[in-house]
Design an enzyme around this catalytic site. Structure first.
Site, mmCIF file in Angstrom:
data_model
loop_
_atom_site.group_PDB
_atom_site.id
_atom_site.type_symbol
_atom_site.label_atom_id
_atom_site.label_comp_id
_atom_site.label_asym_id
_atom_site.label_seq_id
_atom_site.Cartn_x
_atom_site.Cartn_y
_atom_site.Cartn_z
ATOM 1 N N PRO A 123 -40.215 40.551 12.028
ATOM 2 C CA PRO A 123 -39.723 41.571 11.100
ATOM 3 C C PRO A 123 -38.705 40.987 10.122
ATOM 4 O O PRO A 123 -37.792 40.277 10.527
ATOM 5 C CB PRO A 123 -39.050 42.608 12.012
ATOM 6 C CG PRO A 123 -39.415 42.248 13.398
ATOM 7 C CD PRO A 123 -39.861 40.829 13.412
ATOM 8 N N GLU A 124 -38.901 41.276 8.857
ATOM 9 C CA GLU A 124 -37.954 40.866 7.825
ATOM 10 C C GLU A 124 -37.289 42.125 7.266
ATOM 11 O O GLU A 124 -37.486 43.209 7.796
ATOM 12 C CB GLU A 124 -38.681 40.080 6.726
ATOM 13 C CG GLU A 124 -39.411 38.850 7.277
ATOM 14 C CD GLU A 124 -40.127 38.049 6.199
ATOM 15 O OE1 GLU A 124 -39.702 38.100 5.039
ATOM 16 O OE2 GLU A 124 -41.123 37.383 6.531
#
Ligand code: ZN
Length: 277
Positions: free
Chosen positions: A2-3
């Protein structure tokens, strides 16, 4: 992994469910979540805390409590948070923690690879902890071309690797760094310090645009990422270069090439993103 767009999607989804709610019971079953601290001790500390705000800083979720303390959750590779009524969430061998809220709902934390972390900080600890690790928020007003340029000045590392440093642009990771460089027409292996002011200005705008596109589509689901309601993001269908080796560049039709930068797979268009102009 996840960014920023994925973490922001999680944040926005949890916020209405959590603000004003009290952590009634907390169970942390995997010591890796809180190490080196004892997970049961951290769980006991969290019990009774009331959530004032659910924020995000870089890739950290920031649960701000009425007591002034904050819980920083970093999802790392495969962490995710799900929210549902008590007893409606399926059994899950990868569940590492459960928070029972005072309204009869649960937030459960699952993590397949177990790199994610929960860190409970006292009020005075938060700012120094985050300042040391993170640069400006790329979607904030202070993330200007000048600010980005200052972070890149003199750096010989490839621009792609420099962008993964969370002090350059907090929350950027492998996917959105490639997407931003494509949008800005900058070769990922260019030395970071060699970018001209015009290129830096373009890159600054491209980073914001790539991240906003990700948020608009609730993030990218490649493997395990889910929103807290269990939905998948749809940004994977909109990626321009990331993971698309051999497919045509959406701008010029040239086949996308894969290389490595800073030890990470890196995709770019060899026509639009030239190493020298
Ligand atoms: Zn192209």
């Amino acid at each position: 992994m996840p960014e920023l767009p994925e973490v922001e999607t999680v944040r926005a989804s949890l916020e209405p469910a959590l603000v004003g709610r009290r952590f009634e019971r907390v169970e942390i079953t995997d010591p890796r979540v809180t190490r080196p601290l004892d997970p049961h001790e951290v769980a006991v500390e969290l019990q009774g805390e009331t959530v004032d705000a659910v924020e995000r800083r870089g890739k950290y979720l920031v649960f701000r409590f009425r007591s002034g303390r904050v819980l920083l959750i970093h999802l790392r590779m495969t962490g995710s948070l799900l929210h549902g009524r008590n007893g409606t969430l399926e059994d899950d061998p990868y569940r590492r923690a459960v928070v029972s809220l005072d309204d009869g709902s649960d937030v459960t934390y699952r993590d397949v690879r177990r790199f994610g972390t929960w860190l409970l900080l006292e009020p005075e600890e938060e700012v120094p902890y985050l300042m040391e690790r993170l640069g400006e928020e790329p979607l904030g007003d202070r993330f200007t071309a000048a600010a980005l340029g200052a972070r890149l000045r003199g750096r010989r590392a490839p621009i792609k690797a420099a962008l993964l440093d969370q002090r350059a642009a907090a929350g950027l990771g492998n996917i959105y760094a490639d997407e931003a460089l494509w949008r800005a027409k900058i070769h990922p292996l260019r030395p970071a310090g060699s970018l001209t002011p015009r290129e830096i200005a373009r890159l600054n705008r491209a980073i914001k645009a790539a991240l906003r596109a990700g948020i608009d589509r609730q993030g990218t689901t490649l493997r395990t990422y889910r929103t807290p309601s269990g939905a998948r993001g749809s940004m994977q269908d909109e990626l321009r270069v990331y993971g698309r080796e051999g497919e045509p560049c959406p701008r010029c039709g040239t086949a996308i090439t894969k290389t490595r930068a800073g030890g990470r797979g890196t995709w770019f268009c060899p026509s639009c993103q030239r190493e020298t102009d």
